[in-house]
Design a protein around this motif. Structure first.
Motif, PDB file in Angstrom:
ATOM      1  N   ARG A  58     -13.709 -23.067  31.785  1.00 30.14           N
ATOM      2  CA  ARG A  58     -13.228 -24.248  32.496  1.00 30.14           C
ATOM      3  C   ARG A  58     -11.875 -23.985  33.149  1.00 30.14           C
ATOM      4  O   ARG A  58     -11.576 -24.508  34.221  1.00 30.14           O
ATOM      5  N   PHE A  59     -11.037 -23.186  32.506  1.00 32.65           N
ATOM      6  CA  PHE A  59      -9.734 -22.879  33.080  1.00 32.65           C
ATOM      7  C   PHE A  59      -9.892 -22.107  34.389  1.00 32.65           C
ATOM      8  O   PHE A  59      -9.171 -22.365  35.364  1.00 32.65           O
ATOM      9  N   ALA A  60     -10.815 -21.192  34.436  1.00 32.34           N
ATOM     10  CA  ALA A  60     -11.056 -20.438  35.667  1.00 32.34           C
ATOM     11  C   ALA A  60     -11.535 -21.363  36.784  1.00 32.34           C
ATOM     12  O   ALA A  60     -11.125 -21.218  37.947  1.00 32.34           O
ATOM     13  N   LEU A 114      -7.435 -17.487  25.604  1.00 34.52           N
ATOM     14  CA  LEU A 114      -6.355 -17.543  26.583  1.00 34.52           C
ATOM     15  C   LEU A 114      -6.304 -16.245  27.389  1.00 34.52           C
ATOM     16  O   LEU A 114      -6.117 -16.269  28.612  1.00 34.52           O
ATOM     17  N   ASN A 115      -6.466 -15.114  26.719  1.00 29.23           N
ATOM     18  CA  ASN A 115      -6.552 -13.838  27.438  1.00 29.23           C
ATOM     19  C   ASN A 115      -7.710 -13.833  28.426  1.00 29.23           C
ATOM     20  O   ASN A 115      -7.566 -13.438  29.593  1.00 29.23           O
ATOM     21  N   LEU A 116      -8.855 -14.260  27.949  1.00 28.45           N
ATOM     22  CA  LEU A 116     -10.037 -14.295  28.808  1.00 28.45           C
ATOM     23  C   LEU A 116      -9.843 -15.274  29.959  1.00 28.45           C
ATOM     24  O   LEU A 116     -10.148 -14.955  31.128  1.00 28.45           O
ATOM     25  N   GLY A 117      -9.354 -16.467  29.648  1.00 23.92           N
ATOM     26  CA  GLY A 117      -9.136 -17.473  30.684  1.00 23.92           C
ATOM     27  C   GLY A 117      -8.165 -16.989  31.742  1.00 23.92           C
ATOM     28  O   GLY A 117      -8.362 -17.222  32.943  1.00 23.92           O
ATOM     29  N   HIS A 118      -7.105 -16.313  31.299  1.00 22.72           N
ATOM     30  CA  HIS A 118      -6.150 -15.737  32.240  1.00 22.72           C
ATOM     31  C   HIS A 118      -6.845 -14.782  33.211  1.00 22.72           C
ATOM     32  O   HIS A 118      -6.702 -14.896  34.435  1.00 22.72           O
ATOM     33  N   GLY A 119      -7.606 -13.832  32.680  1.00 20.54           N
ATOM     34  CA  GLY A 119      -8.258 -12.848  33.540  1.00 20.54           C
ATOM     35  C   GLY A 119      -9.260 -13.474  34.478  1.00 20.54           C
ATOM     36  O   GLY A 119      -9.336 -13.115  35.668  1.00 20.54           O
ATOM     37  N   LEU A 120     -10.045 -14.429  33.975  1.00 21.43           N
ATOM     38  CA  LEU A 120     -11.020 -15.110  34.828  1.00 21.43           C
ATOM     39  C   LEU A 120     -10.312 -15.920  35.912  1.00 21.43           C
ATOM     40  O   LEU A 120     -10.795 -16.008  37.052  1.00 21.43           O
ATOM     41  N   ALA A 121      -9.165 -16.504  35.563  1.00 12.47           N
ATOM     42  CA  ALA A 121      -8.404 -17.287  36.537  1.00 12.47           C
ATOM     43  C   ALA A 121      -7.836 -16.398  37.629  1.00 12.47           C
ATOM     44  O   ALA A 121      -7.817 -16.780  38.809  1.00 12.47           O
ATOM     45  N   VAL A 122      -7.361 -15.204  37.263  1.00 12.54           N
ATOM     46  CA  VAL A 122      -6.863 -14.269  38.273  1.00 12.54           C
ATOM     47  C   VAL A 122      -7.974 -13.971  39.282  1.00 12.54           C
ATOM     48  O   VAL A 122      -7.764 -14.027  40.505  1.00 12.54           O
ATOM     49  N   ASP A 165     -18.848  -8.527  25.064  1.00  9.48           N
ATOM     50  CA  ASP A 165     -18.840  -7.424  26.025  1.00  9.48           C
ATOM     51  C   ASP A 165     -18.307  -7.916  27.368  1.00  9.48           C
ATOM     52  O   ASP A 165     -18.752  -8.950  27.889  1.00  9.48           O
ATOM     53  N   GLY A 166     -17.386  -7.176  27.927  1.00 10.68           N
ATOM     54  CA  GLY A 166     -16.825  -7.526  29.229  1.00 10.68           C
ATOM     55  C   GLY A 166     -15.590  -8.382  29.175  1.00 10.68           C
ATOM     56  O   GLY A 166     -14.874  -8.517  30.173  1.00 10.68           O
ATOM     57  N   ASP A 167     -15.293  -8.981  28.015  1.00  8.54           N
ATOM     58  CA  ASP A 167     -14.138  -9.872  27.921  1.00  8.54           C
ATOM     59  C   ASP A 167     -12.830  -9.144  28.200  1.00  8.54           C
ATOM     60  O   ASP A 167     -11.957  -9.642  28.929  1.00  8.54           O
ATOM     61  N   LEU A 168     -12.665  -7.987  27.596  1.00  9.64           N
ATOM     62  CA  LEU A 168     -11.390  -7.286  27.714  1.00  9.64           C
ATOM     63  C   LEU A 168     -11.206  -6.707  29.109  1.00  9.64           C
ATOM     64  O   LEU A 168     -10.078  -6.664  29.627  1.00  9.64           O
ATOM     65  N   ALA A 169     -12.287  -6.308  29.735  1.00  8.09           N
ATOM     66  CA  ALA A 169     -12.190  -5.863  31.132  1.00  8.09           C
ATOM     67  C   ALA A 169     -11.790  -7.036  32.025  1.00  8.09           C
ATOM     68  O   ALA A 169     -10.990  -6.880  32.951  1.00  8.09           O
ATOM     69  N   ALA A 170     -12.326  -8.212  31.732  1.00  4.64           N
ATOM     70  CA  ALA A 170     -11.970  -9.405  32.511  1.00  4.64           C
ATOM     71  C   ALA A 170     -10.504  -9.773  32.293  1.00  4.64           C
ATOM     72  O   ALA A 170      -9.800 -10.140  33.240  1.00  4.64           O
ATOM     73  N   ALA A 171     -10.036  -9.673  31.060  1.00  2.71           N
ATOM     74  CA  ALA A 171      -8.649 -10.035  30.746  1.00  2.71           C
ATOM     75  C   ALA A 171      -7.659  -9.122  31.451  1.00  2.71           C
ATOM     76  O   ALA A 171      -6.518  -9.523  31.724  1.00  2.71           O
TER      77      ALA A 171
END
Length: 298
Positions: free
Chosen positions: A125-127, A180-188, A262-268
């Motif tokens: 939702r943040f993204a 929060l890490n994931l949301g940050h990366g998706l938002a970027v 899977d993929g979360d850390l790459a997204a972050a």
């Protein structure tokens, strides 16, 4: 932004976790809340004129998520976006560069009721919210910050409970940190999909220099553990695409980290143009009970 905006029930805005928290007896000094604050929502033109008189050339402000997207889902409320459009236009007319922070701790209460940052859905939702704001303001705002001090959101909000939403659940605080890490990366990525390539995207972290109280091996080991929780939990994923192995080992008794998909850390690890450092004081730590000082939060 509700820290200064006031007007908490105008233009379709709904409560954020800080509205709920600050109206809960005993949560704030003297029962203070942000219902009026400095009334920036109504006085922004006066505020911008004061900035110009002071000779400021930039103004960093935070958008209130629940003013733009009251339920934390779905289309934006245009009257909410219009406030920020007017603010940005007024700043530019005074030759003041706007810098937007998308999240300064005020999660829409409806998303908290659905589980808040410990739930993966909040990152998604943040993204979505970031894309709405980026699409509305990205043609005129070049400087963007995804999150302000996510350490506070995760550990003060869900761990110690001294910040909104006031929960005290160590496992939830680690889940919140990850999302929060994931949301940050998706938002970027969401911002880059709707904004000019010239725009600059950053995150603001309240990083801390962690020092031992003594050279005792136990204190040195405590430094490493606190550094992981103060810094590595966000630096690792956002800058390196991985959590410190020592952090995962030290917290294994609290959570198994199975929420990391899977993929979360790459997204972050979405590429950034800058890293904001909100530095206050060093953290002096000891293995002895009652002698730990963590990062400050403002």
């Amino acid at each position: 932004m509700s820290q200064i905006e006031g007007a908490v029930r105008e233009g379709g805005r709904t409560p954020s976790i800080w509205d709920t928290f600050s109206h809960t007896p005993g949560r704030t000094a003297g029962g203070d809340h942000g219902d009026i604050a400095v009334d920036h929502y109504h006085r922004y033109r006066e505020d911008v004129a004061l900035m110009a008189d002071l000779g400021l050339n930039a103004y960093r402000f935070s958008v209130s998520w629940s003013r733009v997207q009251p339920t934390g889902r779905g289309p934006a409320v245009q009257v909410g976006l219009d406030f920020y459009r007017r603010l940005v236009d007024d700043l530019l007319e005074h030759n003041i560069q706007p810098a937007v922070t998308l999240y300064h701790w005020d999660l829409p209460q409806e998303l908290e009721d659905a589980g808040g940052w410990p739930e993966r859905e909040t990152a998604l939702r943040f993204a979505e919210y970031a894309q709405l704001v980026g699409d509305a303001l990205g043609d005129r705002v070049e400087h963007w910050i995804t999150l302000n001090e996510p350490w506070c959101s995760a550990f003060l909000g869900y761990g110690s409970g001294v910040h909104a939403p006031g929960r005290t659940d160590p496992a939830a605080s680690l889940r919140a940190a990850h999302h929060l890490n994931l949301g940050h990366g998706l938002a970027v990525s969401a911002l880059r999909s709707v904004m000019p390539t010239r725009n600059q995207i950053a995150v603001s972290l309240n990083s801390s220099v962690v020092r031992p109280l003594s050279q005792d091996p136990a204190d040195l080991a405590a430094v490493r553990r606190i550094d992981d929780l103060a810094n590595g939990v966000f630096h690792g994923p956002m800058l390196h695409g991985a959590y410190p192995a020592s952090l995962l080992a030290d917290t294994a008794s609290v959570t198994d980290w199975s929420f990391v998909q899977d993929g979360d850390l790459a997204a972050a690890k979405a590429p950034l143009n800058a890293l904001g450092l909100n530095y206050y004081t060093p953290a002096l730590v000891s293995a002895a009970p009652g002698k730990v000082a963590g990062p400050r939060a403002d």
